[in-house]
Design a protein around this motif. Structure first.
Motif: not given
Length: 326
Positions: A228-229, A270-272, A283-288, A324-325
């Motif tokens: 999903a991510m 995002a992984r870092t 998590l979504p907040e990492d990507i955003r 959207a997710l």
């Protein structure tokens, strides 16, 4: 995540000499740990160079600074073949240039012509340079940190889109708060007093080794990204290419969307970011959190957007709002 303690110690040492730029310090570390190159943009005097030097001086590494000017030649960066006389007559040997370092500061990169930028591009992308038909590899720990000034455009050479795309992130440096600026004044005063012998300088600290960085990268490689991510990252990038499917206003703002390198950079960063926050899963907040830094230099905005005063930050915020997710 035993490597996280060492990286947090590195972050604390850097933050001690860079007041009010916590986000910049974090992005420098993300770039280092994600094995990418960064473009850092900000007005004069906002500690762009100081932040990069703070990273370099706290690493057990070789640091090199190149001041880019219009008369710079590719060989001034890469090095060149030099003839050495000896008893048998002589031979050509390669003399490495300043690019052969671990942390390379390309100061005011947009002041050098295209030939110089293309020489740097090979080092950034291929991790090698070619001189006289021979390839020379860079060290395993290698990072280009380029700075540019957004207001002084006279005598500059705008970076081509192909080179911009090679930067993992573009980091914007803004003014500090008034409270932080007071701390900056005090910090610089203390440093001057230490140089003059009025006060004792700070005790030397243990440097972070290249092995510590490689160990941290191994841990980051194990951070999980579920389907999903991964789809969410791809959807964000896809929205920049087909904005008409999401919003008519967004479609008027974007001329050219981001390349697949943006999706790869989102995944790495995002992984870092998740690892730096002590998580083993994205998590979504990492990507955003890192999306603006990854995307802002990869979008070509339309004349309509520029005329309306819409910048890349507003466009990316709109994309995050619309996508959207899964």
């Amino acid at each position: 995540m035993k490597g996280l303690d060492e990286i947090n110690a590195l972050k604390a040492r850097m933050s001690a000499s860079i007041i009010g730029q916590e986000t910049v310090v974090e992005r420098l570390l993300i770039g280092l740990l994600a094995n990418g190159n960064l473009l850092i943009e900000g007005l004069p005097g906002l500690a762009k160079t100081r932040a990069i030097k703070a990273l370099a001086k706290n690493l057990d590494s070789k640091f090199s600074r190149v001041q880019f000017t219009p008369d710079l030649l590719p060989s001034d960066i890469t090095g060149s073949e030099v003839f050495y006389q000896n008893d048998s007559g002589g031979e050509f040997r390669f003399d490495p240039g300043p690019i052969f370092a671990n942390i390379v500061l390309a100061d005011e990169i947009n002041r050098a012509p295209a030939k110089v930028q293309s020489a740097l591009l090979e080092a950034m992308e291929e991790r090698q340079i070619t001189v006289a038909g021979k390839s020379h590899k860079m060290d395993p720990l290698f990072m280009v940190l380029a700075t540019q000034n957004p207001v002084e455009q006279e005598g500059t050479y705008p970076l081509p889109e192909a080179q911009m795309d090679r930067f993992l992130m573009k980091v914007n440096v803004d003014y500090p708060t008034v409270e932080d600026e007071v701390k900056v004044i005090e910090l610089v005063r203390l440093e001057e007093q230490a140089q003059q012998g009025v006060k004792k300088p700070h005790e030397p600290v243990e440097l972070t080794s290249a092995d510590d960085i490689f160990a941290a990268r191994n841990e980051i490689a194990a951070v999980e990204v579920d389907a999903a991510m991964a789809r969410y990252m791809a959807d964000l990038v896809y929205a920049s290419r087909t904005p008409e499917k999401y919003d008519a206003e967004l479609a008027r703002w974007i001329d050219i969307g981001a390349s697949p390198r943006a999706s790869i950079a989102l995944d790495k960063c995002a992984r870092t970011h998740a690892w730096l926050n002590g998580r083993g899963q994205v998590l979504p907040e990492d990507i955003r959190a890192i999306a603006p830094d990854v995307l802002r230099h990869r979008l070509a905005l339309s004349y309509q957007a520029q005329g309306a005063g819409v910048n890349a930050e507003a466009v990316i915020a709109k994309m995050i709002e619309l996508v959207a997710l899964p």
